[in-house]
Write a protein that holds these residues in place. Structure first.
Motif, PDB file in Angstrom:
ATOM      1  N   LYS A 134      -7.351   8.835  -6.566  1.00  0.00           N
ATOM      2  CA  LYS A 134      -6.508   7.647  -6.386  1.00  0.00           C
ATOM      3  C   LYS A 134      -5.639   7.778  -5.150  1.00  0.00           C
ATOM      4  CE  LYS A 134      -5.420   3.609  -8.003  1.00  0.00           C
ATOM      5  NZ  LYS A 134      -6.443   2.554  -8.111  1.00  0.00           N
ATOM      6  N   MET A 135      -5.135   8.984  -4.873  1.00  0.00           N
ATOM      7  CA  MET A 135      -4.342   9.218  -3.667  1.00  0.00           C
ATOM      8  C   MET A 135      -5.177   8.947  -2.409  1.00  0.00           C
ATOM      9  SD  MET A 135      -1.116  10.154  -3.930  1.00  0.00           S
ATOM     10  CE  MET A 135      -0.858  11.144  -2.460  1.00  0.00           C
ATOM     11  N   ASN A 136      -6.408   9.410  -2.428  1.00  0.00           N
ATOM     12  CA  ASN A 136      -7.295   9.164  -1.279  1.00  0.00           C
ATOM     13  C   ASN A 136      -7.574   7.670  -1.103  1.00  0.00           C
ATOM     14  OD1 ASN A 136      -7.461  11.914  -0.757  1.00  0.00           O
ATOM     15  ND2 ASN A 136      -9.269  12.181  -2.071  1.00  0.00           N
ATOM     16  N   ILE A 185      -4.247   2.020   3.028  1.00  0.00           N
ATOM     17  CA  ILE A 185      -3.192   1.939   4.051  1.00  0.00           C
ATOM     18  C   ILE A 185      -3.814   1.829   5.437  1.00  0.00           C
ATOM     19  CG2 ILE A 185      -1.377   3.261   5.198  1.00  0.00           C
ATOM     20  CD1 ILE A 185      -0.549   4.308   2.458  1.00  0.00           C
ATOM     21  N   LYS A 190       1.200   4.104  -2.806  1.00  0.00           N
ATOM     22  CA  LYS A 190       1.072   5.533  -2.510  1.00  0.00           C
ATOM     23  C   LYS A 190       2.224   6.328  -3.117  1.00  0.00           C
ATOM     24  CE  LYS A 190       0.535   8.837   1.244  1.00  0.00           C
ATOM     25  NZ  LYS A 190       0.420   9.057   2.703  1.00  0.00           N
ATOM     26  N   ASN A 191       3.440   5.777  -3.038  1.00  0.00           N
ATOM     27  CA  ASN A 191       4.591   6.463  -3.624  1.00  0.00           C
ATOM     28  C   ASN A 191       4.449   6.572  -5.134  1.00  0.00           C
ATOM     29  OD1 ASN A 191       5.762   6.701  -1.100  1.00  0.00           O
ATOM     30  ND2 ASN A 191       6.885   4.750  -1.293  1.00  0.00           N
ATOM     31  N   ASP A 246       1.023  12.114  -9.134  1.00  0.00           N
ATOM     32  CA  ASP A 246       0.344  13.339  -8.721  1.00  0.00           C
ATOM     33  C   ASP A 246       1.251  14.550  -8.922  1.00  0.00           C
ATOM     34  OD1 ASP A 246      -1.907  14.739  -7.317  1.00  0.00           O
ATOM     35  OD2 ASP A 246      -0.303  15.127  -5.858  1.00  0.00           O
ATOM     36  N   THR A 270      -5.565   5.229  -1.943  1.00  0.00           N
ATOM     37  CA  THR A 270      -4.365   4.585  -1.368  1.00  0.00           C
ATOM     38  C   THR A 270      -4.246   4.876   0.123  1.00  0.00           C
ATOM     39  OG1 THR A 270      -3.039   6.514  -2.049  1.00  0.00           O
ATOM     40  CG2 THR A 270      -3.124   4.631  -3.557  1.00  0.00           C
ATOM     41  N   ASP A 271      -4.570   6.085   0.535  1.00  0.00           N
ATOM     42  CA  ASP A 271      -4.539   6.393   1.972  1.00  0.00           C
ATOM     43  C   ASP A 271      -5.536   5.526   2.736  1.00  0.00           C
ATOM     44  OD1 ASP A 271      -2.582   8.311   1.659  1.00  0.00           O
ATOM     45  OD2 ASP A 271      -4.034   9.953   1.398  1.00  0.00           O
ATOM     46  N   ALA A 276       1.773   9.096  -5.775  1.00  0.00           N
ATOM     47  CA  ALA A 276       2.271  10.430  -5.405  1.00  0.00           C
ATOM     48  C   ALA A 276       3.191  10.989  -6.487  1.00  0.00           C
ATOM     49  CB  ALA A 276       2.998  10.352  -4.073  1.00  0.00           C
ATOM     50  N   ALA A 312       0.833  -1.207   0.000  1.00  0.00           N
ATOM     51  CA  ALA A 312       0.000   0.000   0.000  1.00  0.00           C
ATOM     52  C   ALA A 312       0.863   1.251   0.000  1.00  0.00           C
ATOM     53  CB  ALA A 312      -0.930  -0.013   1.210  1.00  0.00           C
ATOM     54  N   TYR A 313       1.946   1.226   0.775  1.00  0.00           N
ATOM     55  CA  TYR A 313       2.842   2.386   0.782  1.00  0.00           C
ATOM     56  C   TYR A 313       3.574   2.526  -0.567  1.00  0.00           C
ATOM     57  CZ  TYR A 313       2.288   3.614   5.684  1.00  0.00           C
ATOM     58  OH  TYR A 313       1.782   4.048   6.885  1.00  0.00           O
TER      59      TYR A 313
END
Length: 515
Positions: free
Chosen positions: A268-270, A276, A238-239, A245, A272-273, A242, A234-235
Motif C-alpha cells: 500500500k505504501m508503494n 503521488i 501516504k501519511n 506501517d 501511494t508513492d 505510513a 495523495a500525501y
C-alpha cells in the motif's frame, strides 16, 4: 556565518512571499490578451465596421479627375488642299446670286487655275506697259471701265488649307466629373444594410471566440485545482498509510502481527508513492497547459486562488429561454444571416428596376477649338441625367431572384433549427448542473462516513479487534470518497460554467466580475 545564512534564507523567501495569486478572472484576462484568435476576431470586427462605412459612401456623389497627354506625328486638316469659295454676286435682275461653279468642287489645273463642272476660273495676269493686268474669263486683259464685273475670280474667296490645319502634335486633356445616384432601385440601401448585418456577425463571432476561450481557460484552471487537491490527498493518504506501517511493524516486532500484514502495508505504501508521482506529473502538465493558454512561460509555477477547493459554489441564475436565445452569439449570427438573405432578395429585385443618376463634369483641352484652333487650355461645364432601364436578358435576373428567395427560406429554417437545438441544450445543462449539485451533496456525506469509518477502523486496530486488511480497506474507501468529492466539486464548477454558456450570460457575468 550564521547571520549570513539567515539573511540569504530571508532573501530567498522574499520572491515566494511576493508571489502573485491568480484567480479565475485573472487567468481569463491574461488568456484574452494573449490569444491570437481573439485578436483576429477583433480585427475582423474592425474590418466589418470599415466595410459598413464604405457602403455608406455610395449614397454620396462620386468625384473623379482625369488627365491625359498624346503626341502625334502629323497635324490634322479639314481640307485636302486650297479651295475657292464662291461668293454672292449681283444678278442682272438685281437679285443676289452665286458665282460660277457654286455647286461643284474646284479642282486645280496645271496652269494654276481652278476647274469646276462647266467652267474654269481664270486668275492669270498679263503685262501691259510693264504693269500686270488680270485676264477676264475670255482670256483678254481686264478693263474695269468697260465691264467691271467681267473679272471672274473676284467672285470667289480662297480657303487656304494651311489655315484649317490643327496642330495635333501635342494634345493635353484634363477634367473633373461627378455622379450622384438619384434612384438605384434600392440597391445602395440594401448594400448598406448587408454591411451592417456583416458587422453584427463579426461582433457575434468575436463574442463566440471569447466564450470558447473562456471555456478552455476555465477547464484548464479547474483541472489544475483538481490535481493540486489530488496531490494533497495523495500525501494525506501516504501519511495515513505510513502511520499504519509504523504500527504494524511495532506489532510485528511484538509478535502480534504476521509478515503478510507487514507486506500488505508495504504494498500500500508503494501504491501511494506511485499515485503521488502520477498526480504530480499530471499537475505539472496541467500547469503547462494553463500557462500556454495564458501566454506565460511553461516552467513558471503560478499560485491559484482556489487551491483550497470551495465546495459551496455560487449558483447560476436561470433566465427565460427566449432571453437566453437572444443572448447566444450563434443565434445572433444566424439571425443576421437571415437578414442578409432578405436583403439579397431585395437586391436582386432591384436589378429589375430602372436606375437614375445625375452627372456633371468640367473638361479642358489644349489646343482648344472653341474659337478657332488655339494653343491654350479652355474648357466647359456639362450636366446631365443618366437613366438605365433593363429590358431583356433571357430571364437571368428572374432566375437569380428565385435563387435568392430560396436562400432566404434556407436561412430561416437554419435559424429555427438552431433555436430548437439550443433550447434542448439549455434544458440539458440545467439538469446536469442540478445532478452535479446532488452528487456533490452525496459525496460530502460519503466523505464524512468514510472518515468516521476510518477512525473506528484505526481504533479497532489499536485495540486488536480489527485486522490490518480491514484498516487498509477503510483507508481505500476514505481515499475513494475524498477523490470523488474533489471530482464532484470540480464538476459543479464546470457545469455551472457550461450552464452560463448555454444561457449566453458568461460574458456578462465576466464583465460584472471585472468591474
Amino acid at each position: 556565518m550564521r547571520k549570513f545564512i539567515l539573511y540569504f534564507t530571508l532573501l530567498m523567501a522574499l520572491p515566494m512571499a511576493a508571489q502573485t495569486v491568480y484567480n479565475v478572472e485573472d487567468v481569463r484576462k491574461m488568456a484574452l490578451e494573449h490569444n491570437r484568435s481573439i485578436k483576429i476576431a477583433q480585427e475582423n470586427v474592425k474590418a466589418a465596421q470599415s466595410m459598413k462605412k464604405a457602403a455608406f459612401t455610395y449614397f454620396l456623389p462620386d468625384f473623379s479627375a482625369m488627365g491625359g497627354y498624346s503626341w502625334s506625328e502629323k497635324n490634322m486638316s479639314l481640307f485636302p488642299h486650297d479651295l475657292m469659295l464662291p461668293v454672292g454676286v449681283k444678278q442682272p435682275d438685281g437679285s443676289l446670286g452665286i458665282g460660277v461653279g457654286a455647286n461643284s468642287t474646284p479642282t486645280p489645273n496645271a496652269d494654276g487655275t481652278f476647274r469646276f463642272e462647266d467652267a474654269a476660273i481664270n486668275n492669270n495676269f498679263t503685262l501691259i506697259d510693264g504693269q500686270p493686268v488680270p485676264l477676264n474669263g475670255n482670256g483678254q486683259p481686264f478693263d474695269p471701265s468697260k465691264n467691271p464685273g467681267d473679272l471672274q475670280w473676284k467672285n470667289h474667296a480662297i480657303l487656304p488649307k494651311k489655315a484649317f490645319e490643327m496642330d495635333a502634335s501635342h494634345i493635353f486633356v484634363g477634367g473633373i466629373s461627378f455622379m450622384q445616384p438619384i434612384f438605384m432601385g434600392g440597391k445602395i440601401k440594401q448594400m448598406y444594410s448587408i454591411a451592417g448585418y456583416g458587422e453584427k456577425i463579426a461582433d457575434a463571432r468575436s463574442q463566440n471566440a471569447m466564450i470558447d476561450l473562456i471555456l478552455e481557460v476555465d477547464e484548464a484552471y479547474w483541472r489544475v485545482i483538481s490535481l493540486e487537491n489530488k496531490v494533497k490527498l495523495a500525501y494525506e493518504m501516504k501519511n495515513v498509510v505510513a502511520k499504519l506501517d509504523t504500527n504494524i511493524n511495532a506489532l510485528f516486532d511484538e509478535g502480534m502481527a504476521t509478515k503478510a500484514d507487514v507486506l500488505k502495508v508495504k504494498v500500500k505504501m508503494n501504491e501511494t508513492d506511485l499515485s503521488i508521482i502520477k498526480a504530480e506529473n499530471g499537475l505539472s502538465l496541467s500547469r503547462m497547459a494553463l500557462n500556454q493558454i495564458c501566454g506565460l512561460p511553461l516552467d513558471q509555477q503560478i499560485k491559484l486562488e482556489d487551491e483550497d477547493l470551495d465546495t459551496n459554489p455560487e449558483l447560476v441564475q436561470v433566465i427565460p429561454t427566449d432571453e437566453a436565445l437572444s443572448n447566444r452569439p450563434e443565434i445572433q449570427m444566424l439571425t443576421q444571416a437571415a437578414n442578409i438573405a432578405v436583403s439579397k432578395e431585395k437586391l436582386k429585385f432591384a436589378e429589375l428596376l430602372p436606375t437614375v443618376a445625375l452627372t456633371g463634369s468640367y473638361l479642358a483641352t489644349n489646343p482648344s477649338a472653341f474659337n478657332g484652333v488655339d494653343k491654350r487650355f479652355e474648357g466647359m461645364f456639362r450636366f446631365g441625367v443618366l437613366a438605365k432601364v433593363p429590358l431583356f436578358h433571357f430571364g437571368e435576373r428572374i432566375h437569380t431572384l428565385n435563387a435568392s428567395r430560396a436562400g432566404k427560406v434556407v436561412a430561416a429554417l437554419e435559424l429555427e433549427d438552431a433555436k430548437e437545438k439550443i433550447e434542448l441544450q439549455i434544458h440539458q445543462s440545467v439538469l446536469q448542473t442540478n445532478e452535479s449539485l446532488k452528487k456533490q451533496m452525496q459525496t460530502s456525506k460519503s466523505v464524512e462516513s468514510a472518515q468516521e469509518n476510518l477512525m473506528y477502523a484505526n481504533e479497532g486496530f489499536t485495540e486488536g479487534v480489527i485486522t490490518a486488511t480491514d484498516v487498509l480497506m477503510a483507508q481505500t474507501a476514505w481515499l475513494s470518497a475524498k477523490s470523488e468529492d474533489i471530482d464532484a466539486a470540480i464538476d459543479v464548477k464546470l457545469h455551472n460554467l457550461y450552464l452560463q454558456k448555454s444561457l449566453g450570460t458568461l460574458l456578462s457575468s465576466m464583465s460584472q466580475n471585472i468591474k
